[in-house]
Scaffold this active site. Structure first.
Site, mmCIF file in Angstrom:
data_model
loop_
_atom_site.group_PDB
_atom_site.id
_atom_site.type_symbol
_atom_site.label_atom_id
_atom_site.label_comp_id
_atom_site.label_asym_id
_atom_site.label_seq_id
_atom_site.Cartn_x
_atom_site.Cartn_y
_atom_site.Cartn_z
ATOM 1 N N THR A 185 -16.685 0.441 4.167
ATOM 2 C CA THR A 185 -15.250 0.676 4.359
ATOM 3 C C THR A 185 -15.060 2.189 4.523
ATOM 4 O O THR A 185 -16.033 2.949 4.403
ATOM 5 C CB THR A 185 -14.440 0.193 3.135
ATOM 6 O OG1 THR A 185 -14.746 1.059 2.039
ATOM 7 C CG2 THR A 185 -14.760 -1.251 2.769
ATOM 8 N N ASN A 219 -6.278 -5.097 -5.452
ATOM 9 C CA ASN A 219 -7.427 -4.488 -4.775
ATOM 10 C C ASN A 219 -7.329 -2.971 -4.657
ATOM 11 O O ASN A 219 -8.341 -2.292 -4.567
ATOM 12 C CB ASN A 219 -7.525 -5.132 -3.372
ATOM 13 C CG ASN A 219 -8.395 -4.338 -2.426
ATOM 14 O OD1 ASN A 219 -9.618 -4.415 -2.479
ATOM 15 N ND2 ASN A 219 -7.759 -3.552 -1.541
ATOM 16 N N ASP A 252 3.425 1.820 -4.579
ATOM 17 C CA ASP A 252 2.433 2.545 -5.368
ATOM 18 C C ASP A 252 2.149 1.682 -6.598
ATOM 19 O O ASP A 252 3.020 1.534 -7.466
ATOM 20 C CB ASP A 252 2.993 3.918 -5.767
ATOM 21 C CG ASP A 252 2.000 4.714 -6.610
ATOM 22 O OD1 ASP A 252 1.090 4.100 -7.214
ATOM 23 O OD2 ASP A 252 2.144 5.945 -6.676
ATOM 24 N N VAL A 253 0.948 1.112 -6.644
ATOM 25 C CA VAL A 253 0.656 0.116 -7.679
ATOM 26 C C VAL A 253 0.645 0.690 -9.095
ATOM 27 O O VAL A 253 0.617 -0.063 -10.064
ATOM 28 C CB VAL A 253 -0.685 -0.611 -7.410
ATOM 29 C CG1 VAL A 253 -0.598 -1.476 -6.177
ATOM 30 C CG2 VAL A 253 -1.859 0.371 -7.321
ATOM 31 N N LYS A 285 -13.172 -0.360 -13.898
ATOM 32 C CA LYS A 285 -13.704 -1.605 -13.338
ATOM 33 C C LYS A 285 -14.210 -2.526 -14.453
ATOM 34 O O LYS A 285 -14.052 -3.743 -14.381
ATOM 35 C CB LYS A 285 -14.803 -1.312 -12.313
ATOM 36 C CG LYS A 285 -14.289 -0.585 -11.056
ATOM 37 C CD LYS A 285 -13.209 -1.381 -10.340
ATOM 38 C CE LYS A 285 -12.822 -0.787 -9.004
ATOM 39 N NZ LYS A 285 -11.770 -1.557 -8.321
ATOM 40 N N ASP A 302 0.861 -1.197 0.000
ATOM 41 C CA ASP A 302 0.000 0.000 0.000
ATOM 42 C C ASP A 302 0.890 1.237 0.000
ATOM 43 O O ASP A 302 2.074 1.167 0.359
ATOM 44 C CB ASP A 302 -0.912 0.004 1.249
ATOM 45 C CG ASP A 302 -2.205 0.801 1.051
ATOM 46 O OD1 ASP A 302 -2.115 2.014 0.799
ATOM 47 O OD2 ASP A 302 -3.278 0.203 1.133
ATOM 48 N N TYR A 308 -14.077 5.551 -13.020
ATOM 49 C CA TYR A 308 -14.096 4.368 -12.156
ATOM 50 C C TYR A 308 -14.772 3.203 -12.886
ATOM 51 O O TYR A 308 -14.267 2.080 -12.899
ATOM 52 C CB TYR A 308 -14.845 4.730 -10.877
ATOM 53 C CG TYR A 308 -14.874 3.662 -9.813
ATOM 54 C CD1 TYR A 308 -13.732 3.333 -9.087
ATOM 55 C CD2 TYR A 308 -16.057 2.987 -9.506
ATOM 56 C CE1 TYR A 308 -13.771 2.364 -8.088
ATOM 57 C CE2 TYR A 308 -16.105 2.027 -8.515
ATOM 58 C CZ TYR A 308 -14.964 1.723 -7.807
ATOM 59 O OH TYR A 308 -15.005 0.771 -6.818
HETATM 60 N N1 LIG Z 1 -16.328 -0.196 -0.504
HETATM 61 C C1 LIG Z 1 -17.169 -0.394 -1.483
HETATM 62 O O1 LIG Z 1 -18.377 -0.125 -1.353
HETATM 63 C C2 LIG Z 1 -16.682 -0.986 -2.794
HETATM 64 C C3 LIG Z 1 -17.643 -1.310 -3.768
HETATM 65 C C4 LIG Z 1 -17.208 -1.865 -4.967
HETATM 66 C C5 LIG Z 1 -15.871 -2.083 -5.199
HETATM 67 N N2 LIG Z 1 -14.956 -1.738 -4.239
HETATM 68 C C6 LIG Z 1 -13.555 -1.996 -4.550
HETATM 69 O O2 LIG Z 1 -12.949 -2.656 -3.475
HETATM 70 C C7 LIG Z 1 -11.560 -2.297 -3.403
HETATM 71 C C8 LIG Z 1 -11.221 -1.808 -2.010
HETATM 72 O O3 LIG Z 1 -12.041 -0.691 -1.705
HETATM 73 P P1 LIG Z 1 -12.211 -0.138 -0.221
HETATM 74 O O4 LIG Z 1 -13.601 0.322 -0.106
HETATM 75 O O5 LIG Z 1 -11.642 -1.111 0.735
HETATM 76 O O6 LIG Z 1 -11.281 1.165 -0.321
HETATM 77 P P2 LIG Z 1 -10.297 1.866 0.759
HETATM 78 O O7 LIG Z 1 -10.203 3.285 0.305
HETATM 79 O O8 LIG Z 1 -10.738 1.571 2.139
HETATM 80 O O9 LIG Z 1 -8.906 1.129 0.492
HETATM 81 C C9 LIG Z 1 -8.177 1.360 -0.686
HETATM 82 C C10 LIG Z 1 -6.707 1.202 -0.357
HETATM 83 O O10 LIG Z 1 -5.967 1.387 -1.577
HETATM 84 C C11 LIG Z 1 -4.808 2.140 -1.248
HETATM 85 N N3 LIG Z 1 -4.269 2.805 -2.440
HETATM 86 C C12 LIG Z 1 -4.782 3.877 -3.105
HETATM 87 N N4 LIG Z 1 -3.983 4.215 -4.120
HETATM 88 C C13 LIG Z 1 -2.931 3.341 -4.101
HETATM 89 C C14 LIG Z 1 -1.773 3.187 -4.890
HETATM 90 N N5 LIG Z 1 -1.519 4.011 -5.932
HETATM 91 N N6 LIG Z 1 -0.918 2.181 -4.610
HETATM 92 C C15 LIG Z 1 -1.157 1.361 -3.536
HETATM 93 N N7 LIG Z 1 -2.233 1.468 -2.751
HETATM 94 C C16 LIG Z 1 -3.111 2.453 -3.029
HETATM 95 C C17 LIG Z 1 -5.270 3.130 -0.187
HETATM 96 O O11 LIG Z 1 -4.173 3.667 0.534
HETATM 97 C C18 LIG Z 1 -6.185 2.252 0.650
HETATM 98 O O12 LIG Z 1 -5.468 1.613 1.690
HETATM 99 C C19 LIG Z 1 -11.346 -1.240 -4.477
HETATM 100 O O13 LIG Z 1 -10.836 -1.842 -5.649
HETATM 101 C C20 LIG Z 1 -12.750 -0.713 -4.720
HETATM 102 O O14 LIG Z 1 -12.897 -0.161 -5.987
HETATM 103 C C21 LIG Z 1 -15.327 -1.195 -3.037
#
Ligand SMILES: NC(=O)c1ccc[n+]([C@@H]2O[C@H](COP(=O)([O-])OP(=O)(O)OC[C@H]3O[C@@H](n4cnc5c(N)ncnc54)[C@H](O)[C@@H]3O)[C@@H](O)[C@H]2O)c1
Length: 270
Positions: A208, A109, A82-83, A177, A57, A173
């Protein structure tokens, strides 16, 4: 609620369900975006099932979670990554090899959202969105392909129901996706003969930190839009990742597993 408190909630949920098994003993897994939300829950679940987990992360708070997992007797390390940066993937591979050896499971993720209608989205933000939300699956598989081939590995991309549904203010987004699910199918076909499985999970509304700024009325509206009438817990996505990572899913590749409480099938008829 901070991430550590959230993990405590996950612990309680795990105890309630009481069905965490040990399907991943000694497997080596990378989870990107593991400092928060679904990634944090996934890192914990994979480690609980016996995997050696590397939490990747940009947020250093991932260190705290890795330390906490080690304190519980799990094998977990945090790596700043940084991905969107190719050189960070190369460094991640080196570190994974030093720490645990070859990779078995890649959970892509990490994500960042910039909500804006297409006419309000700058070219820079569009490019950044794809760089963080889509390109890392390509970079990750390319970086770890030798390992995944040798270990008959499993790749899980966290996409979204947005891959199939349009919601206002999410063009970048949704494009990322949707692109992820198409790329998953391609990679599954490309590397299936080498026993590498590649699948997508499409979460719906999961509670989250991305929901922290959403008010209670909007949360309730989202919950009511699901068949189960509630928001999901990050653990419920993590359980799906663990399943796809394990040999329980040995004949599943190129699939989209929707984890949305029935959000995408629920319609009100008036
Ligand atoms: N929460 C929801 O309702 C939801 C719904 C559909 C899909 N998703 C997907 O689930 C996944 C996780 O979402 P979440 O809700 O846990 O989000 P979150 O914001 O809680 O976590 C995302 C993490 O990604 C990290 N991140 C951001 N940019 C980065 C980078 N360049 N390199 C490395 N790390 C990086 C952030 O620091 C964070 O820790 C995502 O792919 C999101 O699109 C979430």
């Amino acid at each position: 609620m901070d991430d550590i408190e959230r993990i405590a909630v996950h612990d309680a949920t795990d105890r309630q369900r009481g069905d965490v098994v040990n399907r991943l003993t000694d497997r080596v897994a990378v989870v990107t975006g593991a400092a928060s939300g679904i990634g944090a829950a996934t890192a914990k679940r994979l480690a609980t099932e016996g995997a050696c987990v590397v939490l990747a992360d940009i947020a250093e708070s991932g260190n705290e979670l890795a330390a906490r997992l080690r304190g519980e007797g799990r094998r977990a390390e945090f790596v700043v990554c940084d991905v969107s940066r190719e050189q960070d993937w190369d460094a991640l591979r080196e570190r994974v090899h030093e720490l645990f050896g070859s990779l078995d499971v890649l959970c892509s993720n990490a994500s960042r959202q910039r909500a804006a209608a297409a006419h309000e989205l700058s070219r820079h933000d569009w490019d950044q969105g794809l760089a963080v939300n889509l390109t890392p699956l390509f970079l990750g598989v390319r970086t770890f392909l030798d390992d995944l081939r040798a270990r008959h590995g499993s790749v899980i991309a966290i996409s979204s129901v947005h891959a199939h549904f349009g919601l206002p203010g999410q063009p970048g987004y949704a494009a990322a996706k949707g692109g992820l699910t198409a790329l998953v199918r391609q990679l599954a076909v490309e590397y299936g003969s080498e026993h590498v499985r590649v699948n997508a999970i499409l979460p719906g509304p999961i509670l989250t930190p991305v929901w922290d700024d959403i008010d209670e009325a909007d949360r309730q509206r989202s919950a009511a839009a699901t068949a189960l009438r509630r928001l999901g817990d990050p653990d419920e996505v993590a359980a799906a990742v663990a399943f796809l990572a394990s040999s329980d899913a040995s004949y599943i590749t190129g699939a989209e597993l929707v984890v949305d409480g029935g959000w995408s099938v629920h319609k009100e008829s008036r």
